[in-house]
Design a protein around this motif. Structure first.
Motif, PDB file in Angstrom:
ATOM      1  N   MET A   1       0.875  -1.323   0.065  1.00 31.99           N
ATOM      2  CA  MET A   1       0.157  -0.124   0.008  1.00 31.99           C
ATOM      3  C   MET A   1       0.924   1.356  -0.071  1.00 31.99           C
ATOM      4  N   GLY A   2       0.297   2.304  -0.602  1.00 33.33           N
ATOM      5  CA  GLY A   2       0.940   3.715  -0.120  1.00 33.33           C
ATOM      6  C   GLY A   2       1.481   3.942  -1.651  1.00 33.33           C
ATOM      7  N   VAL A   3       2.184   5.066  -1.785  1.00 32.33           N
ATOM      8  CA  VAL A   3       2.902   5.591  -2.796  1.00 32.33           C
ATOM      9  C   VAL A   3       4.164   6.394  -2.161  1.00 32.33           C
ATOM     10  N   ASP A   4       5.300   6.009  -3.251  1.00 33.53           N
ATOM     11  CA  ASP A   4       6.666   6.420  -2.958  1.00 33.53           C
ATOM     12  C   ASP A   4       6.779   7.914  -2.853  1.00 33.53           C
ATOM     13  N   ARG A   5       7.081   8.708  -1.611  1.00 33.14           N
ATOM     14  CA  ARG A   5       7.016   9.955  -1.818  1.00 33.14           C
ATOM     15  C   ARG A   5       8.519  10.468  -2.196  1.00 33.14           C
ATOM     16  N   ARG A   6       8.192  11.643  -3.042  1.00 33.81           N
ATOM     17  CA  ARG A   6       9.280  12.290  -3.693  1.00 33.81           C
ATOM     18  C   ARG A   6       9.560  13.680  -2.948  1.00 33.81           C
ATOM     19  N   GLY A   7      10.706  14.233  -2.912  1.00 33.57           N
ATOM     20  CA  GLY A   7      10.930  15.392  -2.600  1.00 33.57           C
ATOM     21  C   GLY A   7      10.659  16.574  -3.788  1.00 33.57           C
ATOM     22  N   TRP A   8      10.425  17.688  -3.339  1.00 37.40           N
ATOM     23  CA  TRP A   8       9.878  18.893  -4.171  1.00 37.40           C
ATOM     24  C   TRP A   8      11.050  18.978  -5.403  1.00 37.40           C
ATOM     25  N   THR A   9      12.091  18.921  -5.278  1.00 35.72           N
ATOM     26  CA  THR A   9      13.099  18.825  -6.180  1.00 35.72           C
ATOM     27  C   THR A   9      13.204  17.949  -7.291  1.00 35.72           C
ATOM     28  N   ALA A  10      12.378  16.895  -6.727  1.00 34.54           N
ATOM     29  CA  ALA A  10      12.234  15.735  -7.845  1.00 34.54           C
ATOM     30  C   ALA A  10      11.324  16.152  -9.195  1.00 34.54           C
ATOM     31  N   ASN A  37      -1.220   8.349   0.020  1.00 29.50           N
ATOM     32  CA  ASN A  37      -1.447   8.311  -1.519  1.00 29.50           C
ATOM     33  C   ASN A  37      -1.045   9.390  -2.690  1.00 29.50           C
ATOM     34  N   SER A  38       0.021   9.991  -2.160  1.00 26.68           N
ATOM     35  CA  SER A  38       0.524  11.050  -2.918  1.00 26.68           C
ATOM     36  C   SER A  38       2.046  10.961  -3.269  1.00 26.68           C
ATOM     37  N   ALA A  39       2.531  11.230  -4.077  1.00 30.87           N
ATOM     38  CA  ALA A  39       4.061  11.048  -4.515  1.00 30.87           C
ATOM     39  C   ALA A  39       4.566  12.533  -4.187  1.00 30.87           C
ATOM     40  N   ILE A  40       3.672  13.497  -4.088  1.00 30.37           N
ATOM     41  CA  ILE A  40       4.159  14.893  -3.589  1.00 30.37           C
ATOM     42  C   ILE A  40       3.114  15.438  -2.658  1.00 30.37           C
ATOM     43  N   ALA A  41       3.701  15.724  -1.558  1.00 27.95           N
ATOM     44  CA  ALA A  41       2.852  16.222  -0.428  1.00 27.95           C
ATOM     45  C   ALA A  41       3.700  17.358   0.171  1.00 27.95           C
ATOM     46  N   ALA A  42       2.926  18.609   0.255  1.00 27.07           N
ATOM     47  CA  ALA A  42       3.769  19.625   0.770  1.00 27.07           C
ATOM     48  C   ALA A  42       2.911  21.002   0.982  1.00 27.07           C
ATOM     49  N   VAL A  43       3.469  21.534   1.972  1.00 26.32           N
ATOM     50  CA  VAL A  43       2.889  22.908   2.193  1.00 26.32           C
ATOM     51  C   VAL A  43       3.726  23.816   1.368  1.00 26.32           C
ATOM     52  N   GLY A  55       0.181  15.587  -5.244  1.00 30.43           N
ATOM     53  CA  GLY A  55       0.209  15.099  -6.671  1.00 30.43           C
ATOM     54  C   GLY A  55       0.849  13.797  -7.003  1.00 30.43           C
ATOM     55  N   LEU A  56       0.864  13.291  -8.324  1.00 29.25           N
ATOM     56  CA  LEU A  56       1.309  12.182  -8.624  1.00 29.25           C
ATOM     57  C   LEU A  56       1.603  12.213 -10.232  1.00 29.25           C
ATOM     58  N   PRO A  57       2.640  11.194 -10.532  1.00 34.13           N
ATOM     59  CA  PRO A  57       2.874  11.161 -11.982  1.00 34.13           C
ATOM     60  C   PRO A  57       1.674  10.595 -12.685  1.00 34.13           C
ATOM     61  N   VAL A  58       1.503  11.216 -13.981  1.00 33.73           N
ATOM     62  CA  VAL A  58       0.052  11.211 -14.627  1.00 33.73           C
ATOM     63  C   VAL A  58       0.015   9.704 -14.912  1.00 33.73           C
ATOM     64  N   ASP A  59       1.156   8.838 -15.179  1.00 32.49           N
ATOM     65  CA  ASP A  59       1.146   7.481 -15.479  1.00 32.49           C
ATOM     66  C   ASP A  59       1.285   6.617 -14.118  1.00 32.49           C
TER      67      ASP A  59
END
Length: 265
Positions: A1-10, A37-43, A55-59
């Motif tokens: 479960m879950g989505v691999d989290r990415r940093g903003w600079t990714a 459930n999001s690869a990007i999550a930030a304030v 957000g997530l990659p579109v694919d």
């Protein structure tokens, strides 16, 4: 479960610039650790104030959740953060949301948050269901003995269905709001109150105490004993399956769902 989290600079530079076209620049990015459930999550703190960006990659296999949240957002005033903008660029799909200053709800016995959550679920249960694509109760088909039992769960209300405390924020202004609308479902108006019961038990309530809180939501009274028994079984089977493959906390929720099923049956 879950989505691999990415940093903003990714994110590609073009995507970050597109975000800054909405937030202003320069920005200070504060990563958010919660949520799976999001690869990007930030304030994102810009000149006009903070915005929550997810957000997530579109694919990505769960990219459909972005479309679902965007479709339902205009119909959630007063019970959820406002959707501000959306950026789809360079293989990324990002949504900017109203930033709610507050904390996750406390469901434990005696918590002052419990009446706030009950009022939130009352407001949601009384809201007309929007004419947008939603999950049907058939999403629970594999968890019932007879598909005809799903009729007991069906209805014309909008249900969130994922009442974990991380999805319920208590704002600094004293209101509670629901976030993460990836699984909105057209169902009976009492379904969210019943979903809350499982999380209340997982937070330390007895099944009877959890149901007393659910009963403060008028829609709960529309459910008969048979319907509640069917949904308790659905929840027990659903969480038993999740707990075999997910993070350790799911075992606690699976145990709570099993206790509710036993109480109901």
């Amino acid at each position: 479960m879950g989505v691999d989290r990415r940093g903003w600079t990714a994110l590609p530079p073009q995507v970050r610039r597109a975000v800054e076209a909405h937030t202003g620049s320069p920005v200070v990015v504060e990563p958010v650790g919660s949520g799976a459930n999001s690869a990007i999550a930030a304030v994102v703190h810009g000149p006009d104030g903070p915005v929550f960006v997810k957000g997530l990659p579109v694919d990505h296999r769960q990219a459909w959740t972005q479309d679902r949240e965007a479709a339902i957002a205009p119909h959630l005033a007063g019970v959820a953060p406002q959707m501000l903008w959306r950026v789809r660029l360079e293989g990324w799909d990002l949504i900017g949301w109203e930033h709610i200053s507050g904390r996750r709800a406390d469901f434990s016995p005696g918590s002052p948050d419990l009446p706030l959550v009950a009022e939130l679920l009352r407001l949601l249960a009384e809201r007309p269901c929007p004419d947008v694509p939603l999950k049907p109760v058939a999403r629970w088909r594999e968890h019932v003995e007879d598909p005809g039992e799903l009729d007991l769960l069906d209805g014309t209300a909008l249900a969130h269905t994922d009442l974990n405390p991380g999805n319920v924020l208590v704002a600094d202004d004293g209101r509670a709001v629901l976030v993460d609308w990836a699984w909105p479902t057209r169902a009976a108006a009492w379904i969210d109150a019943a979903c809350w019961v499982v999380w209340l038990i997982a937070s330390g309530h007895t099944p009877a105490s959890a149901e007393r809180w659910a009963a403060t939501i008028p829609a709960w009274k529309r459910a008969d004993e048979q319907a509640l028994g069917v949904f308790a079984t659905v929840q027990a089977r659903l969480w038993a399956g999740i707990a075999t493959e997910a993070a350790p906390w799911t075992g606690r929720v699976a145990s709570a769902a099993a206790r509710w099923q036993e109480h109901r049956l």
